[in-house]
Scaffold this active site. Structure first.
Site, PDB file in Angstrom:
ATOM      1  N   SER A   1     -35.425  33.430   8.195  1.00 50.71           N
ATOM      2  CA  SER A   1     -34.104  34.041   8.291  1.00 50.71           C
ATOM      3  C   SER A   1     -33.132  33.022   8.860  1.00 50.71           C
ATOM      4  O   SER A   1     -33.506  32.211   9.726  1.00 50.71           O
ATOM      5  CB  SER A   1     -34.165  35.258   9.228  1.00 50.71           C
ATOM      6  OG  SER A   1     -32.857  35.616   9.628  1.00 50.71           O
TER       7      SER A   1
ATOM      8  N   MET B   1     -25.385  34.033   1.966  1.00 50.73           N
ATOM      9  CA  MET B   1     -24.346  33.734   2.955  1.00 50.73           C
ATOM     10  C   MET B   1     -24.540  32.309   3.488  1.00 50.73           C
ATOM     11  O   MET B   1     -24.015  31.961   4.552  1.00 50.73           O
ATOM     12  CB  MET B   1     -24.392  34.744   4.102  1.00 50.73           C
ATOM     13  CG  MET B   1     -24.078  36.162   3.616  1.00 50.73           C
ATOM     14  SD  MET B   1     -23.427  37.221   4.906  1.00 50.73           S
ATOM     15  CE  MET B   1     -24.770  37.216   6.066  1.00 50.73           C
ATOM     16  N   GLY B   2     -25.318  31.489   2.773  1.00 54.62           N
ATOM     17  CA  GLY B   2     -25.508  30.094   3.193  1.00 54.62           C
ATOM     18  C   GLY B   2     -26.528  29.955   4.302  1.00 54.62           C
ATOM     19  O   GLY B   2     -27.350  30.846   4.516  1.00 54.62           O
TER      20      GLY B   2
ATOM     21  N   GLN C   1     -19.107  42.950   5.712  1.00 49.67           N
ATOM     22  CA  GLN C   1     -20.423  43.530   5.992  1.00 49.67           C
ATOM     23  C   GLN C   1     -20.847  43.336   7.441  1.00 49.67           C
ATOM     24  O   GLN C   1     -21.950  43.691   7.824  1.00 49.67           O
ATOM     25  CB  GLN C   1     -21.475  42.985   5.027  1.00 49.67           C
ATOM     26  CG  GLN C   1     -21.849  41.529   5.222  1.00 49.67           C
ATOM     27  CD  GLN C   1     -22.736  41.025   4.104  1.00 49.67           C
ATOM     28  OE1 GLN C   1     -22.314  40.901   2.967  1.00 49.67           O
ATOM     29  NE2 GLN C   1     -23.996  40.741   4.428  1.00 49.67           N
TER      30      GLN C   1
ATOM     31  N   HIS D   1     -34.248  31.410   0.604  1.00 52.22           N
ATOM     32  CA  HIS D   1     -33.170  31.337  -0.390  1.00 52.22           C
ATOM     33  C   HIS D   1     -33.608  30.469  -1.573  1.00 52.22           C
ATOM     34  O   HIS D   1     -33.372  30.802  -2.728  1.00 52.22           O
ATOM     35  CB  HIS D   1     -31.913  30.706   0.218  1.00 52.22           C
ATOM     36  CG  HIS D   1     -31.314  31.469   1.365  1.00 52.22           C
ATOM     37  ND1 HIS D   1     -31.315  30.989   2.655  1.00 52.22           N
ATOM     38  CD2 HIS D   1     -30.697  32.669   1.417  1.00 52.22           C
ATOM     39  CE1 HIS D   1     -30.696  31.851   3.445  1.00 52.22           C
ATOM     40  NE2 HIS D   1     -30.317  32.883   2.732  1.00 52.22           N
TER      41      HIS D   1
ATOM     42  N   ARG E   1     -31.034  33.642  10.869  1.00 49.95           N
ATOM     43  CA  ARG E   1     -30.819  33.985  12.286  1.00 49.95           C
ATOM     44  C   ARG E   1     -31.969  33.521  13.177  1.00 49.95           C
ATOM     45  O   ARG E   1     -31.845  33.601  14.402  1.00 49.95           O
ATOM     46  CB  ARG E   1     -30.606  35.494  12.434  1.00 49.95           C
ATOM     47  CG  ARG E   1     -29.275  35.970  11.833  1.00 49.95           C
ATOM     48  CD  ARG E   1     -29.025  37.434  12.082  1.00 49.95           C
ATOM     49  NE  ARG E   1     -27.654  37.838  11.767  1.00 49.95           N
ATOM     50  CZ  ARG E   1     -27.285  38.480  10.662  1.00 49.95           C
ATOM     51  NH1 ARG E   1     -28.191  38.801   9.748  1.00 49.95           N
ATOM     52  NH2 ARG E   1     -26.020  38.811  10.459  1.00 49.95           N
TER      53      ARG E   1
HETATM   54  P1  AMP Z   1     -28.492  36.060   3.227  1.00 49.89           P
HETATM   55  O1  AMP Z   1     -27.979  34.672   3.101  1.00 49.89           O
HETATM   56  O2  AMP Z   1     -29.165  36.355   4.509  1.00 49.89           O
HETATM   57  O3  AMP Z   1     -27.471  37.095   2.830  1.00 49.89           O
HETATM   58  O4  AMP Z   1     -29.644  36.183   2.138  1.00 49.89           O
HETATM   59  C1  AMP Z   1     -29.381  35.881   0.781  1.00 49.89           C
HETATM   60  C2  AMP Z   1     -30.563  36.348  -0.030  1.00 49.89           C
HETATM   61  O5  AMP Z   1     -31.737  35.655   0.389  1.00 49.89           O
HETATM   62  C3  AMP Z   1     -30.839  37.849   0.122  1.00 49.89           C
HETATM   63  O6  AMP Z   1     -31.176  38.391  -1.139  1.00 49.89           O
HETATM   64  C4  AMP Z   1     -32.016  37.876   1.069  1.00 49.89           C
HETATM   65  O7  AMP Z   1     -32.820  39.013   0.916  1.00 49.89           O
HETATM   66  C5  AMP Z   1     -32.755  36.614   0.640  1.00 49.89           C
HETATM   67  N1  AMP Z   1     -33.651  36.149   1.697  1.00 49.89           N
HETATM   68  C6  AMP Z   1     -33.358  35.956   3.004  1.00 49.89           C
HETATM   69  N2  AMP Z   1     -34.476  35.594   3.695  1.00 49.89           N
HETATM   70  C7  AMP Z   1     -35.484  35.580   2.796  1.00 49.89           C
HETATM   71  C8  AMP Z   1     -36.886  35.297   2.879  1.00 49.89           C
HETATM   72  N3  AMP Z   1     -37.457  34.956   4.037  1.00 49.89           N
HETATM   73  N4  AMP Z   1     -37.623  35.377   1.749  1.00 49.89           N
HETATM   74  C9  AMP Z   1     -37.046  35.719   0.564  1.00 49.89           C
HETATM   75  N5  AMP Z   1     -35.736  35.995   0.417  1.00 49.89           N
HETATM   76  C10 AMP Z   1     -34.965  35.922   1.517  1.00 49.89           C
END
Ligand code: AMP
Length: 298
Positions: A189, A32-33, A63, A39, A191
């Site tokens: 994260s 989601m950027g 979602q 990432h 967030r």
């Molecule tokens: P998101 O942008 O939050 O939807 O995350 C995109 C992808 O990155 C998802 O598969 C998450 O599980 C992964 N991701 C997010 N944070 C981490 C992290 N700290 N370590 C590894 N993968 C991550």
């Protein structure tokens, strides 16, 4: 390496067809950027396991619940592109509009995985996983990846998507990548940027609590889930800001709570915690050690 930016799903599919037709494999990293090192570690893995790498960037409205942070969710496409160019491992950023992903407006077709979404984030975010599975199914249909990479920080999401993919016969292999953490243990994260300095200090307790669960299960041989949950909650007692959303232990196949852990079981110890508008999650995955029953006789 040059990075191509594609926003039309038709163009995206045409690109993928050209690559697959030339015999290349495609690794997809859905995001989601607001990209961070977590990432980028998925992108790194994708580049080592596939010939071509697509990173999708799409803040998926379906979602998010009505009272969640959809509007406030960070959208930083230019910076994300810069980070990917600097890393030099991605070939395409697929950044579609909402209209492109939901071409007929309000969505009527959903992919739902029963039961695995009943607990953890599925319980506190009704409808969340239905949005995730549906958008990932669409990404798979548009991009036709050979492999797709997901973070185990969102372990429930990974287990659900893996089941969906097998049961829907999607021709893609799903790969789970370990959580990337700050030096003190906090899981990266998008967030985390919402946290005040004091919340940021306290948030590290989440990673300590899930690590305690792993030690109790794998080293101390603890099999009573209630005791493990109590130990995790004790660790979180040092956090004075925010509120616990959940602290749970579930088994790794159907993601259901289980009171007694048994030998060989895959176990997910998971936490969600709300600091103001920042809802953070963390988990550890353990395998319950095999127990010797009596003495072996030869
Ligand atoms: P998101 O942008 O939050 O939807 O995350 C995109 C992808 O990155 C998802 O598969 C998450 O599980 C992964 N991701 C997010 N944070 C981490 C992290 N700290 N370590 C590894 N993968 C991550």
């Amino acid at each position: 390496m040059s990075l191509e930016i594609i926003s039309s799903s038709k163009e995206m599919t045409a690109w993928s067809m050209r690559q697959l037709g030339s015999g290349f494999t495609i690794g997809l990293v859905p995001t989601m950027g607001a990209l961070h090192q977590g990432h980028l570690s998925l992108v790194h893995e994708a580049a080592s396991g596939s010939d071509k790498v697509v990173v999708s960037i799409f803040v998926n409205p379906t979602q998010f619940g009505p009272n969640e942070d959809l509007e406030a969710y960070p959208r930083t496409l230019d910076e994300d592109i810069k980070a990917l160019v600097q890393q030099g491992k991605a070939d395409v950023v697929f950044a579609p509009s909402v209209r492109e992903m939901y071409p007929l407006g309000a969505n009527k077709t959903w992919v739902v995985v029963d039961e695995l979404g009943d607990h953890l984030c599925g319980a506190s975010r009704p409808g969340h996983f239905r949005g995730v599975t549906t958008v990932v199914a669409r990404l798979f249909a548009i991009i036709q990846p050979t492999k797709s990479y997901f973070g185990l920080k969102d372990a429930q999401q990974f287990f659900i998507l893996r089941r969906m993919s097998i049961e829907m016969s999607f021709q893609v292999e799903l790969i789970g990548i370990p959580t990337v953490r700050e030096r003190d243990g906090l899981a990266l994260s998008s967030r985390n940027r919402y946290l005040s300095p004091e919340e940021r200090k306290q948030a590290v307790a989440l990673s300590r609590a899930v690590a305690i669960a792993k030690t109790l299960i794998e080293k101390n041989g603890e099999t009573d889930s209630d005791k493990i949950i109590r130990a995790m909650k004790d660790e979180l007692a040092s956090v004075t800001l925010g509120v616990v959303d959940y602290v749970e232990i579930v088994e790794g196949e159907h993601l259901q709570p289980c009171k007694r852990l048994t030998s060989g079981m895959v176990v997910l110890a998971a936490i969600a915690y709300k600091f103001g508008k920042a809802r953070l999650i963390d988990n550890s995955i353990s395998i319950v050690p095999l127990r010797r029953i009596g003495r072996s006789r030869v």
